[in-house]
Write an enzyme that holds these catalytic residues in place. Structure first.
Site, PDB file in Angstrom:
ATOM      1  N   GLU A   1       6.526  39.952  15.009  1.00 24.94           N
ATOM      2  CA  GLU A   1       5.224  40.356  14.462  1.00 24.94           C
ATOM      3  C   GLU A   1       4.844  39.216  13.532  1.00 24.94           C
ATOM      4  O   GLU A   1       5.321  39.120  12.396  1.00 24.94           O
ATOM      5  CB  GLU A   1       5.320  41.696  13.728  1.00 24.94           C
ATOM      6  CG  GLU A   1       5.623  42.893  14.631  1.00 24.94           C
ATOM      7  CD  GLU A   1       4.430  43.358  15.482  1.00 24.94           C
ATOM      8  OE1 GLU A   1       3.317  42.799  15.319  1.00 24.94           O
ATOM      9  OE2 GLU A   1       4.611  44.277  16.313  1.00 24.94           O
TER      10      GLU A   1
ATOM     11  N   HIS B   1       0.094  42.815  24.676  1.00 22.76           N
ATOM     12  CA  HIS B   1      -1.235  43.350  25.037  1.00 22.76           C
ATOM     13  C   HIS B   1      -1.925  42.450  26.075  1.00 22.76           C
ATOM     14  O   HIS B   1      -1.287  41.588  26.675  1.00 22.76           O
ATOM     15  CB  HIS B   1      -2.087  43.551  23.777  1.00 22.76           C
ATOM     16  CG  HIS B   1      -1.312  44.188  22.647  1.00 22.76           C
ATOM     17  ND1 HIS B   1      -0.970  45.515  22.644  1.00 22.76           N
ATOM     18  CD2 HIS B   1      -0.766  43.653  21.521  1.00 22.76           C
ATOM     19  CE1 HIS B   1      -0.257  45.772  21.547  1.00 22.76           C
ATOM     20  NE2 HIS B   1      -0.119  44.666  20.855  1.00 22.76           N
TER      21      HIS B   1
ATOM     22  N   GLU C   1      -5.722  40.382  18.527  1.00 21.06           N
ATOM     23  CA  GLU C   1      -4.289  40.104  18.641  1.00 21.06           C
ATOM     24  C   GLU C   1      -3.918  39.591  20.030  1.00 21.06           C
ATOM     25  O   GLU C   1      -3.097  38.680  20.153  1.00 21.06           O
ATOM     26  CB  GLU C   1      -3.485  41.368  18.310  1.00 21.06           C
ATOM     27  CG  GLU C   1      -1.985  41.101  18.297  1.00 21.06           C
ATOM     28  CD  GLU C   1      -1.132  42.341  18.437  1.00 21.06           C
ATOM     29  OE1 GLU C   1      -1.641  43.447  18.188  1.00 21.06           O
ATOM     30  OE2 GLU C   1       0.041  42.204  18.820  1.00 21.06           O
TER      31      GLU C   1
ATOM     32  N   HIS D   1       3.696  39.180  18.998  1.00 24.54           N
ATOM     33  CA  HIS D   1       2.674  40.105  18.516  1.00 24.54           C
ATOM     34  C   HIS D   1       2.239  39.685  17.123  1.00 24.54           C
ATOM     35  O   HIS D   1       2.873  38.849  16.479  1.00 24.54           O
ATOM     36  CB  HIS D   1       3.235  41.537  18.416  1.00 24.54           C
ATOM     37  CG  HIS D   1       3.469  42.207  19.729  1.00 24.54           C
ATOM     38  ND1 HIS D   1       2.649  43.202  20.210  1.00 24.54           N
ATOM     39  CD2 HIS D   1       4.425  42.019  20.665  1.00 24.54           C
ATOM     40  CE1 HIS D   1       3.105  43.599  21.396  1.00 24.54           C
ATOM     41  NE2 HIS D   1       4.181  42.902  21.703  1.00 24.54           N
TER      42      HIS D   1
HETATM   43 ZN   LIG Z   1       0.984  44.046  19.218  1.00 27.09          ZN
END
Ligand SMILES: [Zn+2]
Length: 296
Positions: free
Chosen positions: A259, A89, A126, A181
Protein backbone atom coordinates in the site's frame (compact mmCIF):
# COMPACT_ATOMS: atom_id res chain seq x y z
CA UNK A 1 1.19 3.81 -22.42
CA UNK A 2 3.82 1.74 -24.24
CA UNK A 3 4.83 -1.27 -22.23
CA UNK A 4 7.94 -1.65 -24.35
CA UNK A 5 9.24 1.81 -23.57
CA UNK A 6 12.55 0.52 -22.26
CA UNK A 7 15.15 0.90 -24.97
CA UNK A 8 18.61 -0.57 -24.64
CA UNK A 9 20.53 2.41 -23.35
CA UNK A 10 17.69 3.44 -21.05
CA UNK A 11 17.53 -0.07 -19.64
CA UNK A 12 21.20 -0.08 -18.90
CA UNK A 13 21.06 3.31 -17.25
CA UNK A 14 18.12 2.16 -15.17
CA UNK A 15 19.96 -0.93 -14.11
CA UNK A 16 22.95 0.99 -12.91
CA UNK A 17 20.82 3.42 -10.95
CA UNK A 18 18.70 1.08 -8.97
CA UNK A 19 21.07 -1.82 -8.44
CA UNK A 20 24.20 -0.01 -7.32
CA UNK A 21 23.10 0.26 -3.67
CA UNK A 22 21.96 -3.36 -3.74
CA UNK A 23 25.22 -4.64 -5.13
CA UNK A 24 27.13 -2.53 -2.64
CA UNK A 25 25.17 -4.10 0.16
CA UNK A 26 25.84 -7.60 -1.13
CA UNK A 27 29.50 -6.87 -1.81
CA UNK A 28 30.28 -5.77 1.73
CA UNK A 29 28.36 -8.72 3.07
CA UNK A 30 26.60 -6.76 5.74
CA UNK A 31 23.12 -7.51 6.86
CA UNK A 32 20.53 -4.92 5.91
CA UNK A 33 19.99 -4.08 9.55
CA UNK A 34 23.60 -3.13 10.11
CA UNK A 35 23.40 -0.14 7.84
CA UNK A 36 23.79 0.65 4.19
CA UNK A 37 26.89 0.69 2.06
CA UNK A 38 29.90 2.81 2.98
CA UNK A 39 29.78 6.42 1.94
CA UNK A 40 32.72 6.00 -0.42
CA UNK A 41 31.82 6.06 -4.11
CA UNK A 42 29.97 2.78 -4.44
CA UNK A 43 30.55 2.60 -8.17
CA UNK A 44 34.30 2.35 -7.73
CA UNK A 45 34.40 -1.03 -6.07
CA UNK A 46 31.31 -2.72 -7.39
CA UNK A 47 31.42 -4.38 -10.75
CA UNK A 48 28.05 -4.29 -12.44
CA UNK A 49 27.33 -7.65 -13.98
CA UNK A 50 26.39 -8.03 -17.59
CA UNK A 51 27.13 -5.97 -20.66
CA UNK A 52 27.57 -2.73 -18.73
CA UNK A 53 30.91 -3.95 -17.56
CA UNK A 54 33.30 -4.64 -20.38
CA UNK A 55 35.73 -6.37 -18.01
CA UNK A 56 33.48 -9.29 -17.17
CA UNK A 57 33.66 -12.37 -19.28
CA UNK A 58 30.87 -14.78 -19.93
CA UNK A 59 28.25 -12.14 -20.59
CA UNK A 60 26.57 -11.50 -23.86
CA UNK A 61 28.56 -10.01 -26.69
CA UNK A 62 26.32 -7.00 -27.01
CA UNK A 63 28.40 -4.05 -28.12
CA UNK A 64 28.22 -1.09 -25.76
CA UNK A 65 26.29 1.72 -27.35
CA UNK A 66 24.68 -0.54 -29.90
CA UNK A 67 20.91 -0.34 -30.10
CA UNK A 68 20.13 -3.86 -29.09
CA UNK A 69 16.44 -3.14 -28.54
CA UNK A 70 16.98 -3.73 -24.84
CA UNK A 71 17.40 -7.44 -25.39
CA UNK A 72 18.82 -8.16 -21.99
CA UNK A 73 16.48 -11.01 -21.10
CA UNK A 74 18.56 -14.07 -20.45
CA UNK A 75 21.35 -11.89 -19.15
CA UNK A 76 21.81 -9.97 -15.93
CA UNK A 77 21.71 -11.03 -12.29
CA UNK A 78 17.99 -11.89 -12.36
CA UNK A 79 18.08 -13.90 -15.59
CA UNK A 80 16.57 -17.03 -14.02
CA UNK A 81 13.91 -15.27 -11.94
CA UNK A 82 10.20 -14.89 -12.59
CA UNK A 83 8.36 -12.00 -10.96
CA UNK A 84 4.64 -11.33 -11.11
CA UNK A 85 3.62 -7.72 -10.62
CA UNK A 86 -0.06 -7.21 -9.91
CA UNK A 87 -1.31 -3.66 -10.45
CA UNK A 88 -4.38 -3.48 -8.20
CA UNK A 89 -7.89 -2.85 -9.60
CA UNK A 90 -8.46 -1.75 -13.20
CA UNK A 91 -9.77 1.31 -15.05
CA UNK A 92 -12.91 -0.41 -16.29
CA UNK A 93 -14.04 -1.72 -12.91
CA UNK A 94 -16.23 1.27 -12.06
CA UNK A 95 -18.42 0.60 -15.10
CA UNK A 96 -18.75 -3.14 -14.45
CA UNK A 97 -20.41 -3.52 -11.08
CA UNK A 98 -21.99 -6.91 -11.73
CA UNK A 99 -18.71 -8.45 -12.88
CA UNK A 100 -16.73 -6.89 -10.08
CA UNK A 101 -19.16 -7.71 -7.29
CA UNK A 102 -19.59 -11.40 -8.01
CA UNK A 103 -18.12 -13.67 -5.38
CA UNK A 104 -14.95 -15.66 -6.04
CA UNK A 105 -12.77 -18.01 -3.95
CA UNK A 106 -10.63 -16.02 -1.52
CA UNK A 107 -9.42 -18.71 0.87
CA UNK A 108 -11.83 -20.24 3.40
CA UNK A 109 -14.40 -17.62 2.36
CA UNK A 110 -15.51 -15.99 -0.83
CA UNK A 111 -15.03 -12.32 -1.60
CA UNK A 112 -15.93 -9.88 -4.34
CA UNK A 113 -14.02 -10.39 -7.60
CA UNK A 114 -12.41 -6.95 -7.32
CA UNK A 115 -13.11 -3.38 -6.24
CA UNK A 116 -12.81 0.05 -7.82
CA UNK A 117 -9.96 1.33 -5.64
CA UNK A 118 -9.17 4.70 -4.10
CA UNK A 119 -8.33 8.09 -5.59
CA UNK A 120 -6.61 11.27 -4.49
CA UNK A 121 -8.42 14.51 -3.67
CA UNK A 122 -7.58 15.78 -7.13
CA UNK A 123 -9.01 12.69 -8.80
CA UNK A 124 -5.87 10.69 -9.61
CA UNK A 125 -7.23 7.15 -9.47
CA UNK A 126 -5.52 4.32 -7.67
CA UNK A 127 -5.88 1.95 -10.62
CA UNK A 128 -3.84 4.36 -12.76
CA UNK A 129 -1.20 4.89 -10.07
CA UNK A 130 -0.88 1.12 -9.62
CA UNK A 131 -0.55 0.66 -13.37
CA UNK A 132 2.02 3.40 -13.88
CA UNK A 133 4.19 2.29 -10.97
CA UNK A 134 3.97 -1.36 -12.02
CA UNK A 135 5.25 -0.54 -15.51
CA UNK A 136 8.25 1.27 -14.03
CA UNK A 137 9.08 -1.67 -11.76
CA UNK A 138 8.71 -4.09 -14.66
CA UNK A 139 11.09 -2.05 -16.79
CA UNK A 140 13.75 -2.10 -14.10
CA UNK A 141 13.56 -5.81 -13.34
CA UNK A 142 13.59 -6.71 -17.01
CA UNK A 143 16.72 -4.61 -17.46
CA UNK A 144 18.36 -7.04 -15.07
CA UNK A 145 17.16 -10.08 -16.93
CA UNK A 146 14.09 -11.05 -14.90
CA UNK A 147 10.99 -12.40 -16.57
CA UNK A 148 8.20 -10.08 -15.43
CA UNK A 149 4.53 -10.88 -15.83
CA UNK A 150 1.81 -8.30 -15.21
CA UNK A 151 -1.60 -9.57 -14.12
CA UNK A 152 -3.37 -7.21 -16.51
CA UNK A 153 -2.57 -5.92 -19.98
CA UNK A 154 -3.89 -2.38 -19.79
CA UNK A 155 -5.65 0.10 -17.55
CA UNK A 156 -8.98 0.24 -19.38
CA UNK A 157 -10.46 -3.20 -18.89
CA UNK A 158 -12.16 -5.04 -16.03
CA UNK A 159 -10.53 -7.27 -13.41
CA UNK A 160 -9.06 -9.84 -13.37
CA UNK A 161 -10.62 -11.16 -10.18
CA UNK A 162 -8.45 -11.45 -7.07
CA UNK A 163 -8.24 -15.24 -7.30
CA UNK A 164 -7.20 -15.02 -10.95
CA UNK A 165 -4.48 -12.53 -10.07
CA UNK A 166 -3.09 -15.04 -7.59
CA UNK A 167 -3.45 -17.86 -10.09
CA UNK A 168 -1.29 -16.01 -12.61
CA UNK A 169 1.58 -16.05 -10.12
CA UNK A 170 0.97 -19.68 -9.26
CA UNK A 171 0.88 -20.84 -12.87
CA UNK A 172 4.03 -18.92 -13.69
CA UNK A 173 5.81 -20.52 -10.75
CA UNK A 174 6.85 -17.02 -9.75
CA UNK A 175 9.82 -16.60 -7.44
CA UNK A 176 8.05 -13.57 -6.02
CA UNK A 177 4.74 -11.80 -6.53
CA UNK A 178 3.86 -8.24 -5.58
CA UNK A 179 0.47 -6.53 -5.62
CA UNK A 180 0.82 -2.77 -5.96
CA UNK A 181 -1.90 -0.62 -4.36
CA UNK A 182 -2.36 2.71 -2.66
CA UNK A 183 -4.69 3.09 0.28
CA UNK A 184 -7.80 5.18 0.75
CA UNK A 185 -7.35 5.88 4.47
CA UNK A 186 -8.38 8.79 6.68
CA UNK A 187 -7.27 12.21 5.38
CA UNK A 188 -5.26 12.81 8.54
CA UNK A 189 -3.28 9.57 8.21
CA UNK A 190 0.01 9.33 6.37
CA UNK A 191 2.28 6.60 5.19
CA UNK A 192 2.77 3.26 3.46
CA UNK A 193 2.50 -0.30 4.66
CA UNK A 194 3.28 -3.76 3.37
CA UNK A 195 0.69 -6.50 3.83
CA UNK A 196 1.90 -10.03 4.51
CA UNK A 197 -0.14 -13.23 4.48
CA UNK A 198 -1.02 -14.59 7.92
CA UNK A 199 -1.38 -18.30 8.46
CA UNK A 200 -4.60 -19.63 6.95
CA UNK A 201 -4.94 -23.36 7.39
CA UNK A 202 -4.95 -25.20 4.11
CA UNK A 203 -3.93 -22.11 2.18
CA UNK A 204 -0.96 -19.98 3.17
CA UNK A 205 1.24 -22.22 5.34
CA UNK A 206 3.97 -22.50 2.71
CA UNK A 207 4.20 -18.84 1.83
CA UNK A 208 4.03 -17.11 5.22
CA UNK A 209 7.75 -17.21 5.93
CA UNK A 210 9.21 -16.28 2.53
CA UNK A 211 6.55 -13.62 2.09
CA UNK A 212 7.62 -12.01 5.36
CA UNK A 213 11.22 -11.94 4.16
CA UNK A 214 10.09 -10.27 0.96
CA UNK A 215 7.99 -7.81 2.96
CA UNK A 216 10.93 -6.86 5.15
CA UNK A 217 13.13 -6.21 2.13
CA UNK A 218 10.37 -4.13 0.59
CA UNK A 219 9.66 -2.16 3.76
CA UNK A 220 13.34 -1.33 4.22
CA UNK A 221 14.11 -0.31 0.62
CA UNK A 222 10.85 1.60 0.18
CA UNK A 223 11.30 3.51 3.43
CA UNK A 224 14.88 4.43 2.53
CA UNK A 225 14.18 5.16 -1.12
CA UNK A 226 11.05 7.32 -0.83
CA UNK A 227 9.88 10.19 1.36
CA UNK A 228 6.90 8.29 2.71
CA UNK A 229 6.94 7.19 6.36
CA UNK A 230 5.43 4.05 7.86
CA UNK A 231 1.67 4.34 8.03
CA UNK A 232 0.57 6.10 11.21
CA UNK A 233 -3.10 5.08 11.04
CA UNK A 234 -2.83 1.28 10.78
CA UNK A 235 -0.32 -1.58 10.62
CA UNK A 236 2.73 -1.87 12.90
CA UNK A 237 6.02 -0.31 11.78
CA UNK A 238 4.85 -0.51 8.19
CA UNK A 239 3.85 -4.18 8.30
CA UNK A 240 0.34 -5.60 8.48
CA UNK A 241 -0.49 -9.30 8.60
CA UNK A 242 -3.84 -10.26 7.12
CA UNK A 243 -5.77 -13.46 6.61
CA UNK A 244 -8.74 -12.03 4.70
CA UNK A 245 -7.19 -11.11 1.36
CA UNK A 246 -7.97 -13.46 -1.50
CA UNK A 247 -4.95 -12.26 -3.44
CA UNK A 248 -2.72 -13.60 -0.66
CA UNK A 249 -4.77 -16.60 0.50
CA UNK A 250 -4.97 -18.01 -3.02
CA UNK A 251 -1.25 -17.59 -3.72
CA UNK A 252 1.11 -20.56 -3.61
CA UNK A 253 4.16 -18.37 -4.26
CA UNK A 254 5.72 -15.76 -1.93
CA UNK A 255 3.56 -12.69 -2.21
CA UNK A 256 2.96 -9.36 -0.50
CA UNK A 257 0.86 -6.26 -1.09
CA UNK A 258 2.34 -2.79 -1.07
CA UNK A 259 0.00 0.00 0.00
CA UNK A 260 2.28 2.65 -1.42
CA UNK A 261 0.80 5.60 0.46
CA UNK A 262 -2.51 7.08 1.50
CA UNK A 263 -4.22 8.65 -1.50
CA UNK A 264 -6.62 10.59 0.75
CA UNK A 265 -3.78 12.35 2.54
CA UNK A 266 -2.65 15.52 0.77
CA UNK A 267 1.06 15.07 1.56
CA UNK A 268 1.15 11.47 0.40
CA UNK A 269 -0.98 12.28 -2.63
CA UNK A 270 1.43 14.99 -3.78
CA UNK A 271 4.16 12.36 -3.90
CA UNK A 272 2.06 9.62 -5.49
CA UNK A 273 0.99 12.07 -8.23
CA UNK A 274 4.58 13.11 -9.00
CA UNK A 275 6.09 11.16 -11.93
CA UNK A 276 9.64 11.79 -10.67
CA UNK A 277 8.72 10.43 -7.26
CA UNK A 278 7.25 7.34 -8.91
CA UNK A 279 10.59 6.69 -10.61
CA UNK A 280 12.24 6.79 -7.18
CA UNK A 281 9.60 4.48 -5.74
CA UNK A 282 10.06 2.05 -8.62
CA UNK A 283 13.81 2.00 -7.99
CA UNK A 284 13.20 1.12 -4.36
CA UNK A 285 10.65 -1.58 -5.16
CA UNK A 286 12.79 -3.17 -7.86
CA UNK A 287 15.81 -3.07 -5.55
CA UNK A 288 13.82 -4.82 -2.81
CA UNK A 289 12.67 -7.54 -5.19
CA UNK A 290 16.18 -7.99 -6.57
CA UNK A 291 17.57 -8.20 -3.06
CA UNK A 292 15.07 -10.87 -2.11
CA UNK A 293 15.55 -12.83 -5.32
CA UNK A 294 19.35 -12.79 -5.24
CA UNK A 295 19.40 -13.99 -1.65
CA UNK A 296 17.00 -16.87 -2.31
ZN1 LIG B 1 -6.19 -1.03 -3.85
Amino acid sequence: MPVSAASGPRSRATRALYLIPLLALLAVGCSPASGAAPDADPTAAIPLPGPDDGSTGGGSQETPGQEGGGELVGDGPLHDKIVVIDPGHNGGNAEAASQINRLVPAGPQQKACDTVGAETGTGYPEHLFNWELSLLVKERLEADGATVILTREDNESVGPCINERAEIGNEAGADAALSIHADGGPESGRGFHVIVPGEVEGFTEDIVEPSRELAEDLRREYREGTDIPYADYLAQDGLDERTDLGGLNMSTVPKVFLEAGNMRNAEDAALLEDPRWREQAANAIARALAFYLMRE
